[in-house]
Structures are given as structure tokens and as C-alpha cells.
Design a protein around this motif. Structure first.
Motif, PDB file in Angstrom:
ATOM      1  N   ARG A 373     -28.740  26.781   4.434  1.00 43.76           N
ATOM      2  CA  ARG A 373     -29.965  27.139   3.705  1.00 43.76           C
ATOM      3  C   ARG A 373     -30.295  26.067   2.673  1.00 43.76           C
ATOM      4  O   ARG A 373     -31.467  25.712   2.474  1.00 43.76           O
ATOM      5  CB  ARG A 373     -29.801  28.507   3.039  1.00 43.76           C
ATOM      6  CG  ARG A 373     -29.800  29.676   4.010  1.00 43.76           C
ATOM      7  CD  ARG A 373     -29.929  31.010   3.296  1.00 43.76           C
ATOM      8  NE  ARG A 373     -28.732  31.338   2.525  1.00 43.76           N
ATOM      9  CZ  ARG A 373     -27.691  31.995   3.027  1.00 43.76           C
ATOM     10  NH1 ARG A 373     -27.684  32.385   4.288  1.00 43.76           N
ATOM     11  NH2 ARG A 373     -26.651  32.279   2.251  1.00 43.76           N
ATOM     12  N   LEU A 374     -29.269  25.526   2.015  1.00 40.81           N
ATOM     13  CA  LEU A 374     -29.496  24.466   1.040  1.00 40.81           C
ATOM     14  C   LEU A 374     -29.939  23.179   1.731  1.00 40.81           C
ATOM     15  O   LEU A 374     -30.736  22.412   1.169  1.00 40.81           O
ATOM     16  CB  LEU A 374     -28.225  24.235   0.221  1.00 40.81           C
ATOM     17  CG  LEU A 374     -27.847  25.390  -0.704  1.00 40.81           C
ATOM     18  CD1 LEU A 374     -26.480  25.153  -1.336  1.00 40.81           C
ATOM     19  CD2 LEU A 374     -28.893  25.593  -1.796  1.00 40.81           C
ATOM     20  N   GLU A 375     -29.444  22.932   2.927  1.00 42.28           N
ATOM     21  CA  GLU A 375     -29.906  21.762   3.689  1.00 42.28           C
ATOM     22  C   GLU A 375     -31.420  21.818   3.886  1.00 42.28           C
ATOM     23  O   GLU A 375     -32.119  20.813   3.720  1.00 42.28           O
ATOM     24  CB  GLU A 375     -29.206  21.709   5.047  1.00 42.28           C
ATOM     25  CG  GLU A 375     -29.685  20.556   5.922  1.00 42.28           C
ATOM     26  CD  GLU A 375     -29.242  20.680   7.366  1.00 42.28           C
ATOM     27  OE1 GLU A 375     -29.463  19.719   8.133  1.00 42.28           O
ATOM     28  OE2 GLU A 375     -28.690  21.738   7.746  1.00 42.28           O
ATOM     29  N   HIS A 376     -31.934  22.982   4.223  1.00 43.49           N
ATOM     30  CA  HIS A 376     -33.378  23.125   4.420  1.00 43.49           C
ATOM     31  C   HIS A 376     -34.141  22.888   3.117  1.00 43.49           C
ATOM     32  O   HIS A 376     -35.271  22.372   3.141  1.00 43.49           O
ATOM     33  CB  HIS A 376     -33.704  24.510   4.977  1.00 43.49           C
ATOM     34  CG  HIS A 376     -33.147  24.769   6.343  1.00 43.49           C
ATOM     35  ND1 HIS A 376     -33.258  23.864   7.375  1.00 43.49           N
ATOM     36  CD2 HIS A 376     -32.449  25.821   6.840  1.00 43.49           C
ATOM     37  CE1 HIS A 376     -32.678  24.351   8.460  1.00 43.49           C
ATOM     38  NE2 HIS A 376     -32.172  25.537   8.159  1.00 43.49           N
ATOM     39  N   ARG A 377     -33.522  23.251   1.989  1.00 45.84           N
ATOM     40  CA  ARG A 377     -34.194  23.074   0.701  1.00 45.84           C
ATOM     41  C   ARG A 377     -34.083  21.654   0.170  1.00 45.84           C
ATOM     42  O   ARG A 377     -34.753  21.287  -0.790  1.00 45.84           O
ATOM     43  CB  ARG A 377     -33.634  24.066  -0.312  1.00 45.84           C
ATOM     44  CG  ARG A 377     -34.186  25.471  -0.106  1.00 45.84           C
ATOM     45  CD  ARG A 377     -33.347  26.549  -0.730  1.00 45.84           C
ATOM     46  NE  ARG A 377     -33.047  26.329  -2.136  1.00 45.84           N
ATOM     47  CZ  ARG A 377     -32.251  27.122  -2.843  1.00 45.84           C
ATOM     48  NH1 ARG A 377     -31.667  28.167  -2.248  1.00 45.84           N
ATOM     49  NH2 ARG A 377     -32.021  26.889  -4.119  1.00 45.84           N
ATOM     50  N   ALA A 378     -33.231  20.835   0.786  1.00 46.97           N
ATOM     51  CA  ALA A 378     -33.099  19.448   0.340  1.00 46.97           C
ATOM     52  C   ALA A 378     -34.413  18.686   0.484  1.00 46.97           C
ATOM     53  O   ALA A 378     -34.727  17.802  -0.318  1.00 46.97           O
ATOM     54  CB  ALA A 378     -31.992  18.739   1.124  1.00 46.97           C
ATOM     55  N   SER A 379     -35.195  19.049   1.486  1.00 40.50           N
ATOM     56  CA  SER A 379     -36.479  18.367   1.689  1.00 40.50           C
ATOM     57  C   SER A 379     -37.501  18.704   0.610  1.00 40.50           C
ATOM     58  O   SER A 379     -38.536  18.042   0.488  1.00 40.50           O
ATOM     59  CB  SER A 379     -37.060  18.705   3.069  1.00 40.50           C
ATOM     60  OG  SER A 379     -37.269  20.102   3.185  1.00 40.50           O
ATOM     61  N   ASP A 380     -37.210  19.727  -0.229  1.00 41.53           N
ATOM     62  CA  ASP A 380     -38.110  20.038  -1.348  1.00 41.53           C
ATOM     63  C   ASP A 380     -38.191  18.875  -2.329  1.00 41.53           C
ATOM     64  O   ASP A 380     -39.148  18.776  -3.098  1.00 41.53           O
ATOM     65  CB  ASP A 380     -37.629  21.288  -2.093  1.00 41.53           C
ATOM     66  CG  ASP A 380     -37.772  22.561  -1.266  1.00 41.53           C
ATOM     67  OD1 ASP A 380     -38.360  22.492  -0.181  1.00 41.53           O
ATOM     68  OD2 ASP A 380     -37.294  23.612  -1.728  1.00 41.53           O
ATOM     69  N   ASN A 381     -37.181  18.002  -2.305  1.00 39.52           N
ATOM     70  CA  ASN A 381     -37.177  16.862  -3.224  1.00 39.52           C
ATOM     71  C   ASN A 381     -38.331  15.898  -2.972  1.00 39.52           C
ATOM     72  O   ASN A 381     -38.691  15.146  -3.878  1.00 39.52           O
ATOM     73  CB  ASN A 381     -35.850  16.098  -3.108  1.00 39.52           C
ATOM     74  CG  ASN A 381     -34.699  16.859  -3.712  1.00 39.52           C
ATOM     75  OD1 ASN A 381     -34.708  17.190  -4.892  1.00 39.52           O
ATOM     76  ND2 ASN A 381     -33.684  17.171  -2.914  1.00 39.52           N
ATOM     77  N   ILE A 382     -38.895  15.923  -1.790  1.00 42.30           N
ATOM     78  CA  ILE A 382     -39.998  14.982  -1.499  1.00 42.30           C
ATOM     79  C   ILE A 382     -41.309  15.739  -1.259  1.00 42.30           C
ATOM     80  O   ILE A 382     -42.207  15.244  -0.598  1.00 42.30           O
ATOM     81  CB  ILE A 382     -39.639  14.052  -0.321  1.00 42.30           C
ATOM     82  CG1 ILE A 382     -39.031  14.810   0.877  1.00 42.30           C
ATOM     83  CG2 ILE A 382     -38.612  13.025  -0.769  1.00 42.30           C
ATOM     84  CD1 ILE A 382     -40.005  15.293   1.867  1.00 42.30           C
ATOM     85  N   ARG A 383     -41.434  16.946  -1.860  1.00 38.16           N
ATOM     86  CA  ARG A 383     -42.674  17.724  -1.704  1.00 38.16           C
ATOM     87  C   ARG A 383     -43.896  16.957  -2.172  1.00 38.16           C
ATOM     88  O   ARG A 383     -44.996  17.161  -1.647  1.00 38.16           O
ATOM     89  CB  ARG A 383     -42.578  19.037  -2.515  1.00 38.16           C
ATOM     90  CG  ARG A 383     -41.488  19.970  -2.086  1.00 38.16           C
ATOM     91  CD  ARG A 383     -41.601  21.326  -2.761  1.00 38.16           C
ATOM     92  NE  ARG A 383     -41.725  21.239  -4.208  1.00 38.16           N
ATOM     93  CZ  ARG A 383     -41.936  22.284  -5.011  1.00 38.16           C
ATOM     94  NH1 ARG A 383     -42.041  23.488  -4.492  1.00 38.16           N
ATOM     95  NH2 ARG A 383     -42.013  22.133  -6.310  1.00 38.16           N
ATOM     96  N   ILE A 384     -43.709  16.105  -3.153  1.00 42.54           N
ATOM     97  CA  ILE A 384     -44.840  15.373  -3.710  1.00 42.54           C
ATOM     98  C   ILE A 384     -45.493  14.456  -2.684  1.00 42.54           C
ATOM     99  O   ILE A 384     -46.680  14.112  -2.798  1.00 42.54           O
ATOM    100  CB  ILE A 384     -44.381  14.548  -4.933  1.00 42.54           C
ATOM    101  CG1 ILE A 384     -45.580  14.043  -5.734  1.00 42.54           C
ATOM    102  CG2 ILE A 384     -43.479  13.403  -4.529  1.00 42.54           C
ATOM    103  CD1 ILE A 384     -45.191  13.364  -7.020  1.00 42.54           C
ATOM    104  N   LEU A 385     -44.762  14.101  -1.635  1.00 43.14           N
ATOM    105  CA  LEU A 385     -45.307  13.215  -0.617  1.00 43.14           C
ATOM    106  C   LEU A 385     -46.122  13.972   0.410  1.00 43.14           C
ATOM    107  O   LEU A 385     -46.798  13.362   1.247  1.00 43.14           O
ATOM    108  CB  LEU A 385     -44.178  12.464   0.096  1.00 43.14           C
ATOM    109  CG  LEU A 385     -43.224  11.674  -0.794  1.00 43.14           C
ATOM    110  CD1 LEU A 385     -42.242  10.895   0.040  1.00 43.14           C
ATOM    111  CD2 LEU A 385     -44.005  10.725  -1.695  1.00 43.14           C
ATOM    112  N   GLY A 386     -46.055  15.308   0.379  1.00 48.54           N
ATOM    113  CA  GLY A 386     -46.820  16.101   1.342  1.00 48.54           C
ATOM    114  C   GLY A 386     -48.244  16.248   0.917  1.00 48.54           C
ATOM    115  O   GLY A 386     -49.122  16.616   1.661  1.00 48.54           O
TER     116      GLY A 386
END
Length: 386
Positions: A373-386
Motif C-alpha cells: 500500500r505504501l508502494e502505491h503511495r510513493a508516487s504521491d511524491n510527484i503529484r505536482i507533475l500531474g
């Protein structure tokens, strides 16, 4: 989107620091971005020859051995004056160029924000400069904080509201900033996982069988911060490893940094234990930790690697709040073990490791599910690029 990656920690000879910055770069690339400029952590932690025009001139004239002026702002009240000097081209020209030549600024906070250090202040100052003065979409991500200094608290309270995104790597840090609209994601290094034992890339050592129970014992920065001057932890680590060898059977030592090697190498030599050090590959380290019966130490990223494989973590927490935060996020018991009182806690530590061994695959499956579950949330670190 061209990204300026700030506080890239891959210039640190620490396997965890290398792993998390590498993971951030991979996440940026997967999101369709590219790292166009980089500000490495060591340049933020110490004054640099090109911080000011005067220092650059002195260096070019052969006076590089003189003490460099430190112009990093020391309090929140100094931020705007310092930013004005940057915009006038007088100070931090190298920072200005890196920020100006990008579309977005992603700041890797890691575990670097504490004690109002120069690095802590520079992380916040660069964020403020990028957003308020250069108008760049800016986020501080992948980070933990220790708000243990009133000056740092004031700086954070003024900088965070300016930013486009704030991503903490665990809940305790978010709780330390009441009123700040931060998001709890996960450390970028959670994208890495151990390979199955059939594809083992860990050590192939005499008298070591990864399919039999073994405990990983690691170090931690807490032993090198001057918390207990004159304290020698090596004898206690010797005792700990001997007890684990009696109870569990196999012990593997891990060293994330050259400092850890100074602690673990004598133990390895004296007891004849395998040592996974800084010269081993990242995947080998992840495999060793991810298949262990338990990991005990005070290192954040080895704990992440262990968690990904379902390995329970026994952490030194008395002087390391980040490890308490890790245990809480991983849903593990918040056992308070003092790294400077190992001998006095020896039996309690071994009992806990045996408890984890007895819980076996039921526990490991639960931990792996939480780590995924934390692996999936790791991509939250680059939300600004979305």
C-alpha cells in the motif's frame, strides 16, 4: 516537464540516501518528466565558493583556503532580504540558475529537516525562493521533520503555505505541523522490493543459508551524533549478535554508510559474521533485508527494505523519533529500545525477535500487504507533475 531536483541525496555514500533519490528520479521519469537540473545535498549543508560574488573572486585569485562566508538565512526574517540578493545576482547564482532553468521544483526533504541546521534552512529557503520569487510550481516531498527548534518552526509555518504541494513520508511528521495542509505519502524507496529466494542476489557465503532463519543487525546515525560522548557500542553489539546466533541461528550485519562500517566491521571480524556493506549492490541489500527473520537497527531505509519483504523491524527508538514514526506507519509494536543500553535490554530484544519468528508467514503477509500500500503511495511524491 523539466524538473529541478533539490536536495538530491545520491551524493551521500549512504545506501539508503542513494536509493531514495534514485527512486525519485525513476518516479519523475515514469510521470513523463525529466531532471533538468540538480542541487545536491552537500552543497546545501556547507558554504560554497560560488555562493557570493566576493567568494567567487577570492577563489579565482587563489585564496580558496580562506574561510567562506555563510550567507544562508538564519531566521525567517532574513528570507526576503536574502532572496532579493539572489534576484540581484549577488548571492547563490548557482541556485538561481538551477531553479530558473526548469518548469517545476521538486525538493526531496528526506530526513534532513531537524535542529535548524543549515541544510534545513536552505531547503525551506530554496522552496520559498522558487515559489515566491521565480513563480515555479514547487513542492517539498518525501520528507520527515523534527520540529525541535523555534526558529525552524517559524520558518516552516511561513514557507509551507506558499507551496503547491507538501508530501510527508510518514504520519508523525504531518502531525508535527498542525494547520499545514500536508499530505501523507510514503518514502520513494518503497518502489523497490526483494526478489524471490529463487532469484536470490544476496550474498553466497559459506555457512549461510537464506532459506533458514537469520537476523539482520544494523547501525544508525544515532551512534555518531555525539549523544553519548565516549560511549563504545561495539561490545554491546557483540553481545547482541552472540545471543541472536544462539537463539535464531544466523546473523547478518548490515552497514548503510562508512560510519556504520566502522561499527560493524570489528563485530564481523571478531564473530565471523557476514557483513553487507556499501560496496554491495542495492538489490543485494534489499534481498538480504527483505528475507530476514527480523531487522534490528536505527536506519530508516533498511527498515523500508525489510518492510517490503515482510520482515518485522525492531528499532532503536529512544533517541530516534524517525524510527518510532516508521514503526507506527508499519503497524508494528512501539517497543522503546535505547541504543545506548543494549546489554540491559538484551533478553527483551531477543524475546521480541522470537515472537516474530513464531508468528511466521501470517505476520510477514500482513507486513508485505502494508508495504505494498505504501508502494502505491510513493508516487504521491510527484503529484505536482500531474
Amino acid at each position: 516537464m523539466d524538473v529541478c531536483l533539490v536536495n538530491d541525496t545520491s551524493d551521500d555514500p549512504n545506501l539508503g540516501a542513494i536509493a531514495t533519490s534514485r527512486a525519485l528520479r525513476e518516479l519523475i521519469q515514469e510521470a513523463g518528466g525529466s531532471v533538468a537540473s540538480t542541487l545536491y545535498q552537500y552543497r546545501l549543508g556547507l558554504p560554497q565558493p560560488d555562493d557570493t560574488l566576493e567568494a567567487r573572486h577570492s577563489t579565482s585569485e587563489g585564496c580558496a583556503d580562506q574561510e567562506l562566508p555563510d550567507i544562508a538565512p538564519v531566521s525567517w526574517n532574513a528570507f526576503d532580504a536574502c532572496a532579493a540578493r539572489v534576484m540581484d545576482g549577488e548571492w547563490f547564482a548557482w541556485i538561481y540558475r538551477a531553479l530558473n532553468d526548469c518548469d517545476a521544483v521538486l525538493i526531496n526533504g528526506e530526513g534532513c529537516i531537524f535542529d535548524c541546521t543549515r541544510q534545513s534552512r536552505m531547503i525551506y529557503f530554496i522552496a520559498y525562493l522558487a515559489k515566491r520569487y521565480l513563480g515555479k510550481p514547487t513542492a517539498i516531498v518525501n520528507h520527515s521533520i523534527v520540529m525541535n527548534d523555534p526558529v525552524l518552526v517559524e520558518i516552516a509555518a511561513n514557507v509551507y503555505p506558499c507551496l503547491d504541494d507538501i508530501v510527508f513520508r510518514e504520519p508523525d511528521s504531518a502531525s508535527a505541523c498542525p494547520g499545514i495542509a500536508g499530505h501523507v505519502g510514503a518514502d520513494a524507496a518503497y518502489i523497490y522490493s526483494p526478489q524471490p529466494l529463487a532469484d536470490w542476489s544476496g550474498p553466497h557465503l559459506e555457512h549461510f543459508d537464506p532459506e533458514r532463519p537469520y537476523v539482520c543487525v544494523g547501525g544508525g546515525s544515532v551512534f555518531f551524533r555525539g549523544v553519548r560522548p565516549g560511549h563504545d557500542p561495539i561490545p554491546d553489539f557483540m553481545r547482541l549478535c552472540k545471543r541472536f546466533r544462539q537463539e535464531i541461528g544466523q546473523v547478518v550485519l548490515t552497514a548503510s554508510s562508512h560510519k556504520d562500517l566502522r561499527l560493524m566491521t570489528p563485530v564481523s571480524r571478531e564473530l565471523g559474521l557476514p557483513l553487507i556493506g556499501t560496496d554491495d549492490t542495492l538489490q543485494a541489500t534489499i534481498d538480504v533485508l527483505g528475507h530476514a527473520t527480523a531487522y534490528i537497527g536505527a536506519r530508516w531505509h533498511p527498515s523500508v527494505f525489510a518492510h517490503r519483504g515482510g520482515t518485522p523491524v525492531i528499532a532503536w527508538t529512544e533517541h530516534t523519533p524517525k524510527m518510532t514514526a516508521f514503526l507506527r506507519q508499519a503497524d508494528l509494536p512501539l517497543a522503546r529500545f535505547d541504543p545506548f543500553r543494549i546489554e540491559a535490554q538484551l533478553e527483551a530484544i531477543v524475546r521480541l525477535a522470537n515472537t516474530y519468528l513464531q508468528e511466521g508467514e501470517v505476520l510477514r503477509k500482513r507486513l508485505r500487504a502494508g508495504a505494498q500500500r505504501l508502494e502505491h503511495r510513493a508516487s504521491d511524491n510527484i503529484r505536482i507533475l500531474g
